[in-house]
Scaffold this active site. Structure first.
Site, PDB file in Angstrom:
ATOM      1  N   PRO A 101      -7.481   5.298   2.647  1.00  9.97           N
ATOM      2  CA  PRO A 101      -8.455   3.623   2.547  1.00  9.97           C
ATOM      3  C   PRO A 101      -6.898   3.509   3.111  1.00  9.97           C
ATOM      4  CG  PRO A 101      -9.121   4.753   0.297  1.00  9.97           C
ATOM      5  CD  PRO A 101      -8.194   5.692   1.395  1.00  9.97           C
ATOM      6  N   ASN A 103      -4.661   0.931   2.463  1.00 13.08           N
ATOM      7  CA  ASN A 103      -3.755   0.051   1.283  1.00 13.08           C
ATOM      8  C   ASN A 103      -3.444   1.481   0.433  1.00 13.08           C
ATOM      9  OD1 ASN A 103      -5.844   0.292  -0.246  1.00 13.08           O
ATOM     10  ND2 ASN A 103      -5.183  -1.748  -0.813  1.00 13.08           N
ATOM     11  N   CYS A 104      -3.423   2.427   0.835  1.00 13.88           N
ATOM     12  CA  CYS A 104      -3.413   3.414  -0.311  1.00 13.88           C
ATOM     13  C   CYS A 104      -2.152   4.500   0.417  1.00 13.88           C
ATOM     14  CB  CYS A 104      -4.258   4.584  -1.014  1.00 13.88           C
ATOM     15  SG  CYS A 104      -5.103   3.572  -2.001  1.00 13.88           S
ATOM     16  N   LEU A 105      -1.224   4.476  -0.729  1.00 16.89           N
ATOM     17  CA  LEU A 105       0.086   6.005   0.070  1.00 16.89           C
ATOM     18  C   LEU A 105      -0.715   6.893   0.141  1.00 16.89           C
ATOM     19  CD1 LEU A 105       2.530   3.553  -2.474  1.00 16.89           C
ATOM     20  CD2 LEU A 105       2.127   3.332  -0.017  1.00 16.89           C
TER      21      LEU A 105
END
Length: 105
Positions: A101, A103-105
């Protein structure tokens, strides 16, 4: 079983077309997870979400989508975290053979 080069450095599939339930099990084992029916429900929903929106969901959209499809009791972040510890959207997407995804780090 897919070779190591089929995955990127974070364990996500390079070619989404190579995904299968067997590959999901292979990925889950590297994450020390045994997939149960509740896991498969969410994996299938992640794949459905991707088909609808052409992206992997972040946590909030995943929670909302699960709530719509599975009911309020399973559309909660605490429920998803019990299945996919840490970051359910990221880990679930990885096992579902989807891209990380955005916005996942």
């Amino acid at each position: 079983m897919l070779p190591a080069e089929a995955f990127d450095n974070e364990g996500f599939l390079r070619d989404l077309g190579e995904w299968s339930p067997e590959v999901a099990i292979q990925i889950a084992l590297t994450e020390e997870l045994t997939l149960t029916n509740p896991h498969w429900e969410v994996i299938n929903l992640l794949r459905e979400y991707y088909d609808l929106y052409d992206s992997s969901p972040a946590m909030r959209p995943l929670v909302k989508f699960c709530g719509l499809k599975l009911g309020a009791d399973r559309g909660r972040s605490i429920y998803l975290m019990s299945l996919f510890p840490g970051s359910p959207a990221k880990l679930g997407s990885k096992i579902a053979g989807l891209p990380k995804p955005d916005n996942c780090l």
